[in-house]
Scaffold this motif. Sequence first.
Motif, mmCIF file in Angstrom:
data_model
loop_
_atom_site.group_PDB
_atom_site.id
_atom_site.type_symbol
_atom_site.label_atom_id
_atom_site.label_comp_id
_atom_site.label_asym_id
_atom_site.label_seq_id
_atom_site.Cartn_x
_atom_site.Cartn_y
_atom_site.Cartn_z
ATOM 1 N N LEU A 117 0.844 -1.198 0.000
ATOM 2 C CA LEU A 117 0.000 0.000 0.000
ATOM 3 C C LEU A 117 0.880 1.249 0.000
ATOM 4 C CD1 LEU A 117 -2.771 1.371 0.155
ATOM 5 C CD2 LEU A 117 -2.619 1.209 2.658
ATOM 6 N N THR A 118 1.911 1.250 0.818
ATOM 7 C CA THR A 118 2.819 2.395 0.880
ATOM 8 C C THR A 118 3.454 2.656 -0.480
ATOM 9 O OG1 THR A 118 3.294 2.011 3.222
ATOM 10 C CG2 THR A 118 4.904 3.289 1.974
ATOM 11 N N THR A 119 3.900 1.604 -1.143
ATOM 12 C CA THR A 119 4.521 1.751 -2.465
ATOM 13 C C THR A 119 3.544 2.344 -3.471
ATOM 14 O OG1 THR A 119 6.037 -0.099 -2.085
ATOM 15 C CG2 THR A 119 5.597 0.496 -4.372
ATOM 16 N N ALA A 120 2.319 1.823 -3.490
ATOM 17 C CA ALA A 120 1.318 2.306 -4.450
ATOM 18 C C ALA A 120 0.954 3.764 -4.180
ATOM 19 C CB ALA A 120 0.068 1.431 -4.393
ATOM 20 N N LEU A 121 0.820 4.128 -2.907
ATOM 21 C CA LEU A 121 0.468 5.512 -2.567
ATOM 22 C C LEU A 121 1.629 6.460 -2.856
ATOM 23 C CD1 LEU A 121 -1.486 4.977 0.766
ATOM 24 C CD2 LEU A 121 -2.429 5.492 -1.496
ATOM 25 N N THR A 122 2.861 5.995 -2.692
ATOM 26 C CA THR A 122 4.030 6.825 -2.994
ATOM 27 C C THR A 122 4.129 7.094 -4.484
ATOM 28 O OG1 THR A 122 5.208 5.945 -1.069
ATOM 29 C CG2 THR A 122 6.539 6.991 -2.771
ATOM 30 N N LEU A 123 3.799 6.096 -5.290
ATOM 31 C CA LEU A 123 3.795 6.304 -6.744
ATOM 32 C C LEU A 123 2.721 7.300 -7.149
ATOM 33 C CD1 LEU A 123 4.308 2.632 -7.990
ATOM 34 C CD2 LEU A 123 5.956 4.508 -8.149
ATOM 35 N N ALA A 124 1.574 7.253 -6.467
ATOM 36 C CA ALA A 124 0.465 8.153 -6.792
ATOM 37 C C ALA A 124 0.702 9.556 -6.249
ATOM 38 C CB ALA A 124 -0.842 7.598 -6.249
ATOM 39 N N SER A 125 1.373 9.656 -5.098
ATOM 40 C CA SER A 125 1.624 10.949 -4.449
ATOM 41 C C SER A 125 3.070 10.987 -3.957
ATOM 42 C CB SER A 125 0.663 11.150 -3.262
ATOM 43 O OG SER A 125 -0.688 11.108 -3.663
ATOM 44 N N PRO A 126 4.006 11.270 -4.856
ATOM 45 C CA PRO A 126 5.419 11.294 -4.450
ATOM 46 C C PRO A 126 5.634 12.266 -3.287
ATOM 47 C CG PRO A 126 5.227 11.387 -6.843
ATOM 48 C CD PRO A 126 3.837 11.554 -6.295
ATOM 49 N N GLY A 127 6.435 11.822 -2.327
ATOM 50 C CA GLY A 127 6.727 12.689 -1.198
ATOM 51 C C GLY A 127 5.896 12.422 0.034
ATOM 52 N N VAL A 128 5.012 11.418 -0.011
ATOM 53 C CA VAL A 128 4.217 11.119 1.179
ATOM 54 C C VAL A 128 5.133 10.644 2.307
ATOM 55 C CG1 VAL A 128 2.116 10.529 -0.091
ATOM 56 C CG2 VAL A 128 3.754 8.724 0.500
ATOM 57 N N THR A 129 4.689 10.872 3.538
ATOM 58 C CA THR A 129 5.379 10.332 4.705
ATOM 59 C C THR A 129 4.453 9.332 5.379
ATOM 60 O OG1 THR A 129 4.578 12.126 6.136
ATOM 61 C CG2 THR A 129 6.704 12.438 5.048
ATOM 62 N N VAL A 130 5.041 8.293 5.939
ATOM 63 C CA VAL A 130 4.257 7.201 6.501
ATOM 64 C C VAL A 130 4.730 6.891 7.918
ATOM 65 C CG1 VAL A 130 3.518 4.797 6.231
ATOM 66 C CG2 VAL A 130 3.948 6.215 4.206
ATOM 67 N N SER A 131 3.773 6.811 8.837
ATOM 68 C CA SER A 131 4.030 6.343 10.198
ATOM 69 C C SER A 131 3.148 5.132 10.439
ATOM 70 C CB SER A 131 3.702 7.431 11.228
ATOM 71 O OG SER A 131 4.425 8.612 10.983
ATOM 72 N N GLN A 132 3.622 4.183 11.223
ATOM 73 C CA GLN A 132 2.811 3.001 11.449
ATOM 74 C C GLN A 132 3.031 2.431 12.844
ATOM 75 O OE1 GLN A 132 4.389 0.469 8.182
ATOM 76 N NE2 GLN A 132 4.926 -0.989 9.772
ATOM 77 N N ARG A 133 2.040 1.643 13.264
ATOM 78 C CA ARG A 133 2.109 0.991 14.565
ATOM 79 C C ARG A 133 1.331 -0.305 14.525
ATOM 80 N NH1 ARG A 133 -0.964 2.665 20.159
ATOM 81 N NH2 ARG A 133 -0.128 0.960 21.417
ATOM 82 N N LEU A 134 1.921 -1.354 15.065
ATOM 83 C CA LEU A 134 1.247 -2.649 15.176
ATOM 84 C C LEU A 134 0.767 -2.821 16.613
ATOM 85 C CD1 LEU A 134 0.508 -5.443 13.950
ATOM 86 C CD2 LEU A 134 2.751 -6.236 14.762
ATOM 87 N N MET A 135 -0.525 -3.138 16.776
ATOM 88 C CA MET A 135 -1.086 -3.404 18.098
ATOM 89 C C MET A 135 -1.512 -4.862 18.168
ATOM 90 S SD MET A 135 -3.279 0.034 19.016
ATOM 91 C CE MET A 135 -4.489 -0.157 17.700
ATOM 92 N N SER A 136 -1.095 -5.556 19.228
ATOM 93 C CA SER A 136 -1.449 -6.953 19.404
ATOM 94 C C SER A 136 -1.555 -7.263 20.880
ATOM 95 C CB SER A 136 -0.404 -7.869 18.744
ATOM 96 O OG SER A 136 0.816 -7.833 19.491
ATOM 97 N N ALA A 137 -2.022 -8.470 21.199
ATOM 98 C CA ALA A 137 -2.140 -8.869 22.597
ATOM 99 C C ALA A 137 -0.786 -8.994 23.271
ATOM 100 C CB ALA A 137 -2.909 -10.184 22.694
ATOM 101 N N GLN A 138 0.263 -9.200 22.481
ATOM 102 C CA GLN A 138 1.608 -9.310 23.021
ATOM 103 C C GLN A 138 2.250 -7.942 23.244
ATOM 104 O OE1 GLN A 138 0.626 -11.419 20.331
ATOM 105 N NE2 GLN A 138 0.102 -12.809 21.984
#
Length: 239
Positions: free
Chosen positions: A218-239
């Motif tokens: 998804l990040t790759t596809a969105l970067t191609l569509a909108s060069p210069g995007v910045t991405v932050s992410q977080r994984l939430m789990s029971a662990q």
Amino acid sequence: MSRADSHEHFLDAASVEPAVFALRPDYRALLLVVDGLQAAPSNPASEELLDLAEAHARTLLGECAVEELPHVAAWREAYRAFGAKPQRTRNSLEALTRRAGEKLPRVNALTDIYNAISLLHQVPIGGEDPDLYQGPARLVRATGDEHFEAFANHAPVTEHPSPGEVIWRDDLGVTCRRWNWRQGPRTGLSDQTETALFIFDALDPMTNEALHAAAADLTTALTLASPGVTVSQRLMSAQ
């Protein structure tokens, strides 16, 4: 606070309450905030990606019934666990896969792209505007008193989730009912969206590696569509 810092703060404040993990200890939510998006109508690049995803869905549906696809089946089981009837209220992955058996409507480049990634990786993905949230995103089991603003017959209506229903919410009310069944218009993406929150919902048998691969695509596809995007992410789990 800079925009990047505010988005990191938004992700840090997101939560999944223990009652949800008690229902499904294997649940994981991968949250992405993508900033710097450029609004665009459906175009040849997004059309090509969605065509590829629809072809993938048709191949899967040619091999087994949609409800037998591994991740769809896991979500059906999760819906039953909190009292929903999956044959009546389908998880977003199942609904999208069923529709893709023919042809999905083209909405805009942003929506087309994340629908395509959802189909290709067989994972439910919700897309929302974090700038429209009031407070943090929280996944909880509903009391039944929460407000969900929706539309019926083109008129605004207020609904309430069933007690025990799994919902995404903020300080103002419900943003998505039944885990990933129906998103509310209040925090929805629009042609004015510059920052998007994407919520990837995973259950076993989907692995964390597969989940991160979907987010990377998804990040790759969105970067191609909108060069210069910045991405932050977080994984939430029971662990």
